[in-house]
Design an enzyme around this catalytic site. Structure first.
Site, PDB file in Angstrom:
ATOM      1  N   ALA A   1      36.398  60.906  93.881  1.00  0.00           N
ATOM      2  CA  ALA A   1      34.950  60.873  94.099  1.00  0.00           C
ATOM      3  C   ALA A   1      34.583  61.713  95.309  1.00  0.00           C
ATOM      4  O   ALA A   1      35.367  61.874  96.238  1.00  0.00           O
ATOM      5  CB  ALA A   1      34.497  59.431  94.315  1.00  0.00           C
TER       6      ALA A   1
ATOM      7  N   GLY B   1      31.220  62.103  97.992  1.00  0.00           N
ATOM      8  CA  GLY B   1      29.969  61.477  98.394  1.00  0.00           C
ATOM      9  C   GLY B   1      29.277  62.265  99.485  1.00  0.00           C
ATOM     10  O   GLY B   1      29.919  62.847 100.353  1.00  0.00           O
TER      11      GLY B   1
ATOM     12  N   GLY C   1      32.176  62.805 102.165  1.00  0.00           N
ATOM     13  CA  GLY C   1      33.538  62.324 102.052  1.00  0.00           C
ATOM     14  C   GLY C   1      34.145  62.636 100.699  1.00  0.00           C
ATOM     15  O   GLY C   1      33.456  63.011  99.756  1.00  0.00           O
TER      16      GLY C   1
ATOM     17  N   ALA D   1      37.388  61.055  98.123  1.00  0.00           N
ATOM     18  CA  ALA D   1      38.376  60.004  97.892  1.00  0.00           C
ATOM     19  C   ALA D   1      39.183  60.334  96.645  1.00  0.00           C
ATOM     20  O   ALA D   1      38.618  60.678  95.608  1.00  0.00           O
ATOM     21  CB  ALA D   1      37.690  58.655  97.718  1.00  0.00           C
TER      22      ALA D   1
ATOM     23  N   CYS E   1      31.422  52.397  89.690  1.00  0.00           N
ATOM     24  CA  CYS E   1      30.551  53.535  89.981  1.00  0.00           C
ATOM     25  C   CYS E   1      29.187  53.406  89.307  1.00  0.00           C
ATOM     26  O   CYS E   1      28.432  54.373  89.235  1.00  0.00           O
ATOM     27  CB  CYS E   1      31.216  54.849  89.570  1.00  0.00           C
ATOM     28  SG  CYS E   1      32.827  55.100  90.331  1.00  0.00           S
TER      29      CYS E   1
END
Length: 106
Positions: A26, A28, A39, A41, A59
């Site tokens: 992911a 963000g 960020g 991940a 999500c």
């Protein structure tokens, strides 16, 4: 992920990186009070029970799930440190940034 022989793709509608119908990574971005945070991940070996579809919708996306390198690779799963080194190397290549003199990942 390709370095770990995992075929992944992007979705035209949902953010992140997907393996079939499951999210494995992911990105963000947030902005508040003139400050931007961001960020990345990558699910290396998390407890996937935390994404139990009976408790929550991962999500917020119906019909999709969450996966990890460990779930796909089993005992061949690299460590978080190994994944971090690969990610940093590719980041350095893509953005043409010399990361040789930076501090190691915690």
């Amino acid at each position: 992920l390709a370095e770990f022989n995992i075929e992944s793709n992007r979705d035209k509608i949902n953010t992140g990186v997907w393996v079939d119908q499951d999210k494995i990574a992911a990105v963000g971005v947030s902005s508040a009070r003139w400050i931007t945070t961001h960020g990345l991940a990558i699910n290396v070996n998390p407890n996937l029970d935390h994404f139990d579809k009976d408790i929550m919708t991962p999500c917020g996306i119906e019909g999709r799930g969450v996966t990890s390198l460990a779930n796909i690779l089993g005992t061949e799963c690299p460590t978080v440190e190994e994944v971090g080194e690969v990610a940093l190397r590719h980041f350095s290549d893509v953005f043409r940034v010399d990361l040789a003199n930076t501090h190691p990942i915690r």
